[in-house]
Design an enzyme around this catalytic site. Structure first.
Site, mmCIF file in Angstrom:
data_model
loop_
_atom_site.group_PDB
_atom_site.id
_atom_site.type_symbol
_atom_site.label_atom_id
_atom_site.label_comp_id
_atom_site.label_asym_id
_atom_site.label_seq_id
_atom_site.Cartn_x
_atom_site.Cartn_y
_atom_site.Cartn_z
ATOM 1 C CG HIS A 1 21.096 -35.557 -7.524
ATOM 2 N ND1 HIS A 1 21.104 -37.004 -6.791
ATOM 3 C CD2 HIS A 1 21.645 -34.566 -7.471
ATOM 4 C CE1 HIS A 1 22.550 -36.956 -6.312
ATOM 5 N NE2 HIS A 1 23.597 -35.493 -7.307
ATOM 6 C CG ASN B 1 1.819 0.399 3.916
ATOM 7 O OD1 ASN B 1 1.416 -0.881 4.098
ATOM 8 N ND2 ASN B 1 2.973 0.483 4.339
ATOM 9 N N GLY B 2 -0.050 -2.037 5.872
ATOM 10 C CA GLY B 2 0.092 -2.845 7.247
ATOM 11 C C GLY B 2 -0.873 -3.553 7.289
ATOM 12 C CE LYS C 1 15.160 -9.412 -11.239
ATOM 13 N NZ LYS C 1 15.421 -8.993 -10.478
ATOM 14 C CB CYS D 1 -0.742 0.247 1.105
ATOM 15 S SG CYS D 1 -1.578 -1.276 0.954
ATOM 16 N NE ARG E 1 4.615 1.274 -1.039
ATOM 17 C CZ ARG E 1 5.597 0.808 -0.417
ATOM 18 N NH1 ARG E 1 5.843 1.727 0.113
ATOM 19 N NH2 ARG E 1 5.360 0.974 0.740
ATOM 20 C CD GLU F 1 11.259 -9.789 -10.155
ATOM 21 O OE1 GLU F 1 11.021 -10.114 -8.676
ATOM 22 O OE2 GLU F 1 12.669 -9.639 -10.073
ATOM 23 C CD GLU G 1 18.381 -10.425 -9.656
ATOM 24 O OE1 GLU G 1 18.139 -11.815 -8.495
ATOM 25 O OE2 GLU G 1 18.162 -9.880 -9.731
ATOM 26 C CE LYS H 1 11.885 -1.207 -5.594
ATOM 27 N NZ LYS H 1 13.004 -2.501 -6.911
ATOM 28 C CD1 TRP I 1 -0.231 -4.976 -3.742
ATOM 29 C CD2 TRP I 1 -0.315 -6.369 -1.731
ATOM 30 N NE1 TRP I 1 0.386 -6.547 -4.031
ATOM 31 C CE2 TRP I 1 0.541 -7.520 -3.620
ATOM 32 C CE3 TRP I 1 -0.585 -6.872 -0.628
ATOM 33 C CZ2 TRP I 1 0.533 -8.638 -2.737
ATOM 34 C CZ3 TRP I 1 0.282 -8.191 -0.417
ATOM 35 C CH2 TRP I 1 0.455 -9.123 -1.769
HETATM 36 C C1 G6P Z 1 10.601 -7.330 -3.157
HETATM 37 C C2 G6P Z 1 11.415 -6.503 -4.315
HETATM 38 C C3 G6P Z 1 12.287 -7.028 -4.897
HETATM 39 C C4 G6P Z 1 13.326 -7.576 -3.849
HETATM 40 C C5 G6P Z 1 12.859 -8.147 -2.301
HETATM 41 C C6 G6P Z 1 13.783 -7.244 -1.640
HETATM 42 O O1 G6P Z 1 10.086 -8.800 -4.024
HETATM 43 O O2 G6P Z 1 10.015 -7.245 -5.578
HETATM 44 O O3 G6P Z 1 13.458 -7.070 -5.625
HETATM 45 O O4 G6P Z 1 14.685 -7.955 -3.783
HETATM 46 O O5 G6P Z 1 11.375 -7.609 -2.120
HETATM 47 O O6 G6P Z 1 13.373 -6.073 -0.917
HETATM 48 P P1 G6P Z 1 14.742 -4.747 -0.481
HETATM 49 O O7 G6P Z 1 13.797 -3.577 -0.124
HETATM 50 O O8 G6P Z 1 14.643 -5.574 0.891
HETATM 51 O O9 G6P Z 1 15.739 -5.504 -0.608
#
Ligand code: G6P
Length: 622
Positions: free
Chosen positions: A518, A112-113, A499, A2, A27, A502, A495, A617, A76
């Protein structure tokens, strides 16, 4: 998650709030709403589901709403489905419908929360004649404030205080009270909230980008503190209702850095900003040819005394930890353990004496990472935060802070923050190795000179983006992609795979190449794309063998390796080359083509890569 904005001043509030909400879209959200006060009149609440655009259209870009004070929210969903009724703001008045329009109400609020004990509080309020129109915990908290406000005939600060001690959970709240026109009240616990003040205007936001167009002079409100905003001024109160003073901070990010500046998406813009993000982070840490961790308070004695490192993080930040594990252990000889923050926080921890716990987080607000940090502190462990957002909760609570200098990162899928975090971890590893006497001056200087070549090498990789764009379009309909590698190449694979999945919604997995046999190899069949990451020369042949085993079962092979390793083409049908650097730092280069691949697959599939479905985010609830 949020987003919250607030404004009180001399200008029309609604357009400012909508602009701020636009800056927080990244976000992640499913509905939006604003509440505006026009002088003494009741607040007018407008809400809508889906994209912010529909709220903008509903209010003619805010023009239909007169008034110079208001709050806004992007939701959200946590409690209750995404719907207009559950969208914020919420009102304290008993009403039918969705709580929109001018509802007879003492209190209007956004949140938010998560309020964990909201059901118990709701029952109490039901017994006192309150009715509920939504399924949200927010409506409960707004009505609870109203209850104390009326019962004890107290002011907003005291009513909020009484509520804060009754609710359990995490929250940032922004509220308006009918009897206090032109004023906004805010409180927080473990959810971000910042306040910006300029001449005659006051702004409130859950995140810096919403304020950048208006002010750089901000206050970070503390946990369990209350802020009272009037036009151009703010007052802070503690839980006893006593006024407290807070220092303001100057934000150095410029507004342009949170705009797309001609790029189609924030993600590709941020991929292109990586040379600068890496350079800026290096410049902040390397002074006169030496790594300076002075600002973090980690001096030679501390680094030499560390018996073990434990890295906790979420998402891509955890992948940085995975890469850092290989580098730190190899350079320093000190054991490293990497854990997901969500796991660390709920298991029995046996901390080592003189352990250094490192929390890596772009936002500095991720709920699980924050909880892990607090747990470590409770256990008496020394903590270091590697954080991008200055003044964030994790940065403020850790014993030591090492800031990355990626600037504002808007795209949900991280790129430049990941790259800056790697740099921070390299510098920590090199300096610790040096202080421990594991590397000499010559090696130290060599590592630093290699680090300084990274920005230029990333530029070279970006110059070849067309090949990857072409390949991504060709494979945009792939059903599965497997990323395989060994050692550091496995961390890079993690990573790369994230990418892809997601933002393009293509199923992908990262596997330690040696693990394939395995189980995973049973999933390899005709036309499955297998990407072998081959940046570590000593492991090259081993991983190539695993790739060939996949090819024998019908897989299409892509290799990602360094210039010079041209025999990768003997096995792979498509090979991407990146420049060489010291093997410890290869993640910084190899990740770039994988970011581009994920991005272009998402684009080829016509997806909104900056705002992937269901993702946020900054994950501020667990
Ligand atoms: C979310 C974001 C990721 C990020 C992760 C941790 O999942 O989409 O890109 O790596 O949170 O976030 P932070 O702000 O703790 O790095």
């Amino acid at each position: 998650m949020c987003g919250i904005v607030g404004y009180t001043g001399t200008n029309q509030a609604a357009p400012i709030l909508l602009d701020g909400l636009g800056k927080l879209e990244y976000r992640g959200y499913d509905s939006a709403g604003i509440a505006i006060r026009n002088g003494e009149e009741l607040a007018e609440v407008v809400k809508s589901t889906g994209k912010l655009r529909s709220l903008i259209e509903k209010t003619d870009s805010g023009r239909t709403l007169a008034g110079t004070c208001g709050i806004g929210h992007t939701r959200w969903a946590t409690h209750g489905e995404p719907s207009q009724t559950n969208a914020h703001p919420h009102v304290s008045g008993n009403c039918s419908g969705s709580g929109s329009g001018q509802v007879e109400s003492e209190v209007v609020g956004v949140h938010n929360g998560i309020i964990e004990n909201y059901l118990e509080l709701k029952e109490k309020l039901l017994r006192h004649g309150y009715q509920f129109y939504s399924d949200t915990d927010t409506e409960v908290v707004v009505k609870l404030i109203d209850y104390y406000y009326k019962k004890y005939k107290i002011g907003p600060v005291d009513a909020i205080n009484r509520t804060l001690v009754r609710v359990r959970g995490t929250y940032a709240l922004a509220l308006m009270f009918r009897d206090y026109p032109g004023e906004i009240y805010a409180a927080r616990k473990d959810a971000p909230m910042i306040i910006g003040i300029t001449n005659g205007e006051s702004y409130l936001a859950s995140d810096v980008p919403a304020l950048l167009n208006y002010t750089r002079n901000v206050y970070y409100i503390d946990n369990m503190q209350i802020a009272r905003l009037l036009p151009g001024e703010v007052h802070f109160f503690d839980l006893n209702g006593d006024e407290v003073s807070l220092e303001s901070t100057e934000i150095t990010w410029d507004a342009k850095s949170a705009e797309k500046n001609g790029f189609e998406h924030f993600m590709i813009k941020e991929i292109y900003e990586q040379p600068d993000a890496v350079r800026d982070t290096l410049t902040s840490l390397i002074v006169d040819g030496r790594i300076s961790l002075k600002d973090t308070g980690l001096d030679e004695d501390v680094l030499k005394s560390v018996s073990s490192f434990r890295i906790v993080a979420c998402g891509s930040a955890w992948h940085v930890g995975m890469a850092a594990q290989y580098i730190l252990e190899d350079m320093t000889g000190v054991p490293v353990r990497v854990e997901l923050a969500s796991e660390y926080r709920y298991r029995k921890i046996l901390p080592q004496e003189r352990e250094l716990l490192i929390v890596i987080s772009q936002s500095g607000e991720t709920a699980d990472s924050l909880a892990a940090l607090r747990k470590a502190k409770d256990l008496g462990v020394r903590t270091l935060a590697v954080v991008n957002v200055v003044g964030s909760t994790i940065a403020r609570e850790a014993d030591h802070v090492l800031y990355t200098h990626a600037g504002p990162e808007i795209a949900v899928a991280t790129t430049k923050a990941y790259s800056s975090q790697l740099i921070a971890m390299y510098c920590l590893a090199i300096q610790t190795a040096y202080d421990l006497g594991r590397i000499d001056d010559e090696k130290y200087a060599y590592y630093l000179s290699e680090l300084n070549t990274i920005p230029e090498k990333i530029v070279r990789i970006l110059e070849e983006k067309e090949r990857i764009q072409w390949f991504a379009a060709k494979y945009s309909n792939a059903r599965d992609i497997f990323y395989i590698g060994r050692g550091l190449d496995y961390a890079i694979s993690l990573e790369g795979s994230l990418k892809a999945k997601e933002i393009s919604y293509v199923h992908s997995e990262a596997y330690a190449a040696g693990e394939l046999k395995h189980g995973t190899i049973s999933l390899i069949e005709e036309n499955v794309l297998v990407i072998g990451v081959l940046t570590q020369d000593d492991l090259f042949e081993k991983t190539v063998s695993n790739m060939v085993e996949c090819k024998a079962r019908g897989a299409y092979l892509m290799a990602l390796t360094t210039y010079g390793n041209y025999n990768a083409e003997d096995s792979a049908s498509f090979t991407v080359y990146v420049p060489k650097t010291d093997p410890h730092f290869m993640a910084s280069l190899a990740v770039v083509p994988l970011q581009l691949l994920g991005y272009y697959i998402g684009v080829a599939r016509g997806l909104d890569v900056d705002k992937p479905r269901n993702l946020a985010k900054s994950v501020t609830v667990e």
